[in-house]
Motif scaffolding. Structure first.
Motif: not given
Length: 338
Positions: A16, A37, A40-41, A43-45, A49-50, A54-55, A77
């Motif tokens: 991350f 890009e 978006e990678v 926020v999949t970790t 994601s939390r 990042t959001w 988010r």
């Protein structure tokens, strides 16, 4: 087992952090597509994601790229995962900004077709940030055509999109019909019918003149090329008045410039072969012309053309001497674009 899970957590966090470092690298260089890009990678970790930051960054990039729906979702988010009062205040403000100050505009048309977009805000915009946002997008859209259907988040207000009046409301999507212009390729083949007058740089008295022209051209990335045919007629003389009819066919090539929708300026060069009215001999017509067209819709236009041509040929009575004269013309035109 506990040791393995701890190692996995460290590895995920390291991944991350690596992705975020790369995203910030692109952000510093204003490479927004690459930064998006990477985020978006991120926020999949599990950590990303939390992670409110990042959001939040992803929301800002979506905003700069006109992707309002995605920007609003990312801001929401960020708001949900805020951990401190200051973080919550900042993310809540961004979310409210998107929700209350923007709507979506979608330009409808055949999928994959490209069109130029002239975006003009017709209502007063007092917020300097929103004013700058509209100005940036107007400049970006003027630089290149967009593929349809095209969607863009824009501030609430009234706009003219390629001459079409559009009202944008907060949180709503407005579909713009009939705003497609400046398509390219054989799908945009254009037929122009013109009529007008012409004159000669000679001493011969010219009593009346007229011309009719048919041009079939194809635009490609701002350039045009095609075929043109012209019929001319004139009455001339003093004691003896004569009527002469001539015609020519040939090629036309030029460049198309948008000078503010719905006006299009097309400087071009003609090269035609044919006959001069009143001279029973062949001649070559070559010279520049400038056409200004009022292209309010995707298919129809009206305009006018001014041109000057050098006509090179020979008189039957003096075949060895030949002649060269300048001809000028002014005509109006009606065009149809497929």
């Amino acid at each position: 087992m506990t040791t393995y899970l701890a190692f996995l957590a460290v590895a995920v966090a390291a991944d991350f952090d690596s992705v975020m470092d790369q995203a910030r690298f692109f952000l510093e260089r204003e490479q927004l597509a690459d930064a998006q890009e990477q985020l978006e990678v991120a926020v999949t970790t599990l950590p990303g994601s939390r992670d409110a930051e990042t959001w939040f960054l992803l929301a800002k990039i979506h905003y700069e790229r006109g992707q309002l729906d995605a920007a609003t979702e990312a801001a929401n988010r960020a708001r949900i995962f805020s951990r401190t009062p200051s973080e919550l205040s900042q993310t809540q403000e961004l979310y409210a900004f998107f929700q209350g100050r923007f709507g979506m505009m979608t330009i409808a048309g055949p999928e994959g077709q490209r069109t130029a977009v002239d975006l003009q805000q017709t209502s007063n915009q007092l917020d300097p940030e929103l004013k700058a946002y509209v100005s940036r997008w107007r400049t970006r859209l003027a630089d290149d055509e967009v593929a349809l259907p095209f969607s863009l988040g824009v501030p609430v207000g009234s706009y003219a999109v390629n001459g079409q009046s559009v009202d944008i409301e907060a949180g709503e999507t407005t579909v713009v019909e009939g705003a497609v212009v400046d398509a390219s390729g054989f799908d945009a083949l254009t037929i122009d019918l013109s009529a007008g007058g012409l004159g000669w740089a000679t001493d011969q008295p010219l009593l009346a003149s007229g011309l009719a022209e048919l041009a079939v051209t194809v635009p490609f990335r701002g350039w045009i090329a095609g075929l043109v045919g012209q019929v001319t007629a004139q009455r001339f003389g003093e004691e003896v008045v004569e009527t002469g009819i001539g015609g020519s066919v040939g090629l036309r090539a030029g460049r198309r410039f948008r000078i503010g929708h719905p006006w299009v300026l097309i400087p071009a060069l003609d090269l035609r072969a044919g006959r001069v009215p009143g001279v029973d001999s062949s001649a070559l017509f070559v010279g520049p012309q400038v056409q200004a067209s009022y292209r309010r819709t995707a298919h129809w236009s009206v305009g006018f053309t001014i041109a000057g041509e050098r006509v090179v040929g020979s008189f039957p009575a003096n075949p060895d001497g030949g002649f060269g004269a300048w001809m000028w013309r002014l005509s109006t035109s009606v065009g149809y674009r497929r």
